[in-house]
Design a protein around this motif. Sequence first.
Motif, PDB file in Angstrom:
ATOM      1  N   HIS A 146       0.838  -1.209   0.000  1.00  0.00           N
ATOM      2  CA  HIS A 146       0.000   0.000   0.000  1.00  0.00           C
ATOM      3  C   HIS A 146       0.871   1.257   0.000  1.00  0.00           C
ATOM      4  O   HIS A 146       0.620   2.206  -0.762  1.00  0.00           O
ATOM      5  CB  HIS A 146      -0.923  -0.008   1.217  1.00  0.00           C
ATOM      6  N   ASP A 147       1.895   1.269   0.855  1.00  0.00           N
ATOM      7  CA  ASP A 147       2.787   2.429   0.913  1.00  0.00           C
ATOM      8  C   ASP A 147       3.563   2.601  -0.394  1.00  0.00           C
ATOM      9  O   ASP A 147       3.784   3.730  -0.851  1.00  0.00           O
ATOM     10  CB  ASP A 147       3.762   2.290   2.082  1.00  0.00           C
ATOM     11  N   LEU A 148       3.988   1.489  -0.988  1.00  0.00           N
ATOM     12  CA  LEU A 148       4.694   1.576  -2.265  1.00  0.00           C
ATOM     13  C   LEU A 148       3.798   2.174  -3.348  1.00  0.00           C
ATOM     14  O   LEU A 148       4.245   3.009  -4.150  1.00  0.00           O
ATOM     15  CB  LEU A 148       5.181   0.192  -2.699  1.00  0.00           C
ATOM     16  N   ARG A 149       2.542   1.761  -3.374  1.00  0.00           N
ATOM     17  CA  ARG A 149       1.598   2.324  -4.350  1.00  0.00           C
ATOM     18  C   ARG A 149       1.457   3.838  -4.158  1.00  0.00           C
ATOM     19  O   ARG A 149       1.489   4.610  -5.126  1.00  0.00           O
ATOM     20  CB  ARG A 149       0.226   1.671  -4.193  1.00  0.00           C
ATOM     21  N   LYS A 150       1.292   4.246  -2.913  1.00  0.00           N
ATOM     22  CA  LYS A 150       1.108   5.667  -2.631  1.00  0.00           C
ATOM     23  C   LYS A 150       2.361   6.459  -2.989  1.00  0.00           C
ATOM     24  O   LYS A 150       2.285   7.530  -3.609  1.00  0.00           O
ATOM     25  CB  LYS A 150       0.759   5.868  -1.156  1.00  0.00           C
ATOM     26  N   ALA A 151       3.520   5.927  -2.616  1.00  0.00           N
ATOM     27  CA  ALA A 151       4.776   6.609  -2.926  1.00  0.00           C
ATOM     28  C   ALA A 151       4.991   6.705  -4.433  1.00  0.00           C
ATOM     29  O   ALA A 151       5.456   7.733  -4.945  1.00  0.00           O
ATOM     30  CB  ALA A 151       5.942   5.867  -2.269  1.00  0.00           C
ATOM     31  N   TYR A 152       4.653   5.642  -5.150  1.00  0.00           N
ATOM     32  CA  TYR A 152       4.779   5.636  -6.615  1.00  0.00           C
ATOM     33  C   TYR A 152       3.960   6.770  -7.228  1.00  0.00           C
ATOM     34  O   TYR A 152       4.440   7.517  -8.090  1.00  0.00           O
ATOM     35  CB  TYR A 152       4.320   4.278  -7.140  1.00  0.00           C
ATOM     36  N   ARG A 153       2.716   6.897  -6.787  1.00  0.00           N
ATOM     37  CA  ARG A 153       1.852   7.950  -7.340  1.00  0.00           C
ATOM     38  C   ARG A 153       2.401   9.337  -7.026  1.00  0.00           C
ATOM     39  O   ARG A 153       2.333  10.248  -7.856  1.00  0.00           O
ATOM     40  CB  ARG A 153       0.436   7.794  -6.795  1.00  0.00           C
ATOM     41  N   LEU A 154       2.945   9.503  -5.830  1.00  0.00           N
ATOM     42  CA  LEU A 154       3.519  10.798  -5.466  1.00  0.00           C
ATOM     43  C   LEU A 154       4.770  11.105  -6.292  1.00  0.00           C
ATOM     44  O   LEU A 154       4.955  12.231  -6.763  1.00  0.00           O
ATOM     45  CB  LEU A 154       3.866  10.814  -3.973  1.00  0.00           C
ATOM     46  N   LEU A 155       5.622  10.100  -6.472  1.00  0.00           N
ATOM     47  CA  LEU A 155       6.875  10.325  -7.191  1.00  0.00           C
ATOM     48  C   LEU A 155       6.645  10.710  -8.645  1.00  0.00           C
ATOM     49  O   LEU A 155       7.403  11.503  -9.215  1.00  0.00           O
ATOM     50  CB  LEU A 155       7.749   9.067  -7.127  1.00  0.00           C
ATOM     51  N   PHE A 156       5.599  10.155  -9.249  1.00  0.00           N
ATOM     52  CA  PHE A 156       5.368  10.406 -10.666  1.00  0.00           C
ATOM     53  C   PHE A 156       4.164  11.314 -10.909  1.00  0.00           C
ATOM     54  O   PHE A 156       3.603  11.339 -12.002  1.00  0.00           O
ATOM     55  CB  PHE A 156       5.231   9.077 -11.410  1.00  0.00           C
ATOM     56  N   ALA A 157       3.801  12.080  -9.882  1.00  0.00           N
ATOM     57  CA  ALA A 157       2.744  13.081 -10.034  1.00  0.00           C
ATOM     58  C   ALA A 157       3.256  14.231 -10.903  1.00  0.00           C
ATOM     59  O   ALA A 157       4.464  14.481 -10.976  1.00  0.00           O
ATOM     60  CB  ALA A 157       2.324  13.600  -8.662  1.00  0.00           C
ATOM     61  N   PRO A 158       2.347  14.941 -11.581  1.00  0.00           N
ATOM     62  CA  PRO A 158       2.789  16.037 -12.453  1.00  0.00           C
ATOM     63  C   PRO A 158       3.204  17.296 -11.701  1.00  0.00           C
ATOM     64  O   PRO A 158       3.888  18.154 -12.259  1.00  0.00           O
ATOM     65  CB  PRO A 158       1.549  16.304 -13.324  1.00  0.00           C
ATOM     66  N   GLU A 159       2.810  17.409 -10.433  1.00  0.00           N
ATOM     67  CA  GLU A 159       3.085  18.636  -9.697  1.00  0.00           C
ATOM     68  C   GLU A 159       4.512  18.658  -9.158  1.00  0.00           C
ATOM     69  O   GLU A 159       5.038  17.643  -8.708  1.00  0.00           O
ATOM     70  CB  GLU A 159       2.111  18.788  -8.517  1.00  0.00           C
ATOM     71  N   GLY A 160       5.122  19.839  -9.187  1.00  0.00           N
ATOM     72  CA  GLY A 160       6.430  20.030  -8.577  1.00  0.00           C
ATOM     73  C   GLY A 160       7.570  19.407  -9.365  1.00  0.00           C
ATOM     74  O   GLY A 160       7.376  18.778 -10.402  1.00  0.00           O
ATOM     75  N   THR A 161       8.785  19.581  -8.838  1.00  0.00           N
ATOM     76  CA  THR A 161       9.973  18.998  -9.454  1.00  0.00           C
ATOM     77  C   THR A 161      10.237  17.623  -8.853  1.00  0.00           C
ATOM     78  O   THR A 161       9.710  17.278  -7.787  1.00  0.00           O
ATOM     79  CB  THR A 161      11.201  19.890  -9.216  1.00  0.00           C
ATOM     80  N   ILE A 162      11.079  16.851  -9.510  1.00  0.00           N
ATOM     81  CA  ILE A 162      11.408  15.526  -8.980  1.00  0.00           C
ATOM     82  C   ILE A 162      12.108  15.646  -7.634  1.00  0.00           C
ATOM     83  O   ILE A 162      11.893  14.831  -6.734  1.00  0.00           O
ATOM     84  CB  ILE A 162      12.276  14.724  -9.985  1.00  0.00           C
ATOM     85  N   GLN A 163      12.923  16.698  -7.461  1.00  0.00           N
ATOM     86  CA  GLN A 163      13.596  16.888  -6.172  1.00  0.00           C
ATOM     87  C   GLN A 163      12.584  17.139  -5.060  1.00  0.00           C
ATOM     88  O   GLN A 163      12.715  16.609  -3.946  1.00  0.00           O
ATOM     89  CB  GLN A 163      14.588  18.054  -6.260  1.00  0.00           C
ATOM     90  N   GLU A 164      11.565  17.940  -5.358  1.00  0.00           N
ATOM     91  CA  GLU A 164      10.528  18.215  -4.362  1.00  0.00           C
ATOM     92  C   GLU A 164       9.732  16.957  -4.035  1.00  0.00           C
ATOM     93  O   GLU A 164       9.428  16.682  -2.867  1.00  0.00           O
ATOM     94  CB  GLU A 164       9.597  19.310  -4.883  1.00  0.00           C
ATOM     95  N   ARG A 165       9.413  16.183  -5.058  1.00  0.00           N
ATOM     96  CA  ARG A 165       8.640  14.963  -4.822  1.00  0.00           C
ATOM     97  C   ARG A 165       9.456  13.931  -4.057  1.00  0.00           C
ATOM     98  O   ARG A 165       8.928  13.225  -3.190  1.00  0.00           O
ATOM     99  CB  ARG A 165       8.142  14.401  -6.157  1.00  0.00           C
ATOM    100  N   LEU A 166      10.755  13.843  -4.358  1.00  0.00           N
ATOM    101  CA  LEU A 166      11.617  12.925  -3.604  1.00  0.00           C
ATOM    102  C   LEU A 166      11.657  13.302  -2.131  1.00  0.00           C
ATOM    103  O   LEU A 166      11.600  12.434  -1.252  1.00  0.00           O
ATOM    104  CB  LEU A 166      13.031  12.935  -4.183  1.00  0.00           C
ATOM    105  N   LYS A 167      11.741  14.599  -1.851  1.00  0.00           N
ATOM    106  CA  LYS A 167      11.769  15.043  -0.457  1.00  0.00           C
ATOM    107  C   LYS A 167      10.457  14.727   0.245  1.00  0.00           C
ATOM    108  O   LYS A 167      10.447  14.248   1.392  1.00  0.00           O
ATOM    109  CB  LYS A 167      12.055  16.541  -0.373  1.00  0.00           C
ATOM    110  N   ASP A 168       9.338  14.979  -0.437  1.00  0.00           N
ATOM    111  CA  ASP A 168       8.034  14.694   0.166  1.00  0.00           C
ATOM    112  C   ASP A 168       7.896  13.210   0.493  1.00  0.00           C
ATOM    113  O   ASP A 168       7.425  12.835   1.578  1.00  0.00           O
ATOM    114  CB  ASP A 168       6.914  15.121  -0.785  1.00  0.00           C
ATOM    115  N   VAL A 169       8.302  12.360  -0.445  1.00  0.00           N
ATOM    116  CA  VAL A 169       8.202  10.915  -0.225  1.00  0.00           C
ATOM    117  C   VAL A 169       9.152  10.477   0.887  1.00  0.00           C
ATOM    118  O   VAL A 169       8.797   9.656   1.739  1.00  0.00           O
ATOM    119  CB  VAL A 169       8.490  10.153  -1.538  1.00  0.00           C
TER     120      VAL A 169
END
Length: 204
Positions: A146-169
């Motif tokens: 479940h956590d992997l699914r959620k993290a996957y969606r966050l990492l490849f979301a269109p919002e923000g930069t990859i650096q920002e998404r990596l930090k959020d995850v």
Amino acid sequence: MGNPPQDLKFGGEKSELIIGDYNIIREHVTMNPGTSGGGLVTKVGNNCLIMIGAHVAHDCIIGNNVILANNASLAGHVVVNDYAILGGLSGVHQFCRIGSHAMVGGLSAVESDVIPYGSVIGNRAYLSGLNIVGLKRRGFTREVIHDLRKAYRLLFAPEGTIQERLKDVSDEFKNNEPVMDIVKFIEESENRAICQPKNGNKNS
């Protein structure tokens, strides 16, 4: 097995092909030793299944419990991490990395890194989601998946930069080792490309 590397730069240097224990290597498999450009060693771990006609080029590093199906081919300097599976007739471009527990579909042509636990398919390969079947077979808990699914969606979301998404995850899943495996893998890619979902498809 162990014939000279298929690399025009190879000058006959002493190099090695190191194969671990309890591997099954079937007919017509070819594996080449390393070159000076890759540390002069090609290495295969333990408990791997290398099916008929597969090719492991110079300077590849293969982990443990890896499966290369019939006629799967690795170009030079490819890294395949533990429990990854490469389908039949798939090909991996030189210097690519295949993350642990990843699945490469048959006939796929991989020219970018594949995240751990990811599933890719196509020519050129795109990220179709997570390797859910493999995760369940290897005993990952429902909560971890479940956590992997959620993290996957966050990492490849269109919002923000990859650096920002990596930090959020990283902040949200810092205690989840599989999620952090993905984060670390992407961070280590630096300027390397990774396989992305196709046409905005973020399903996992």
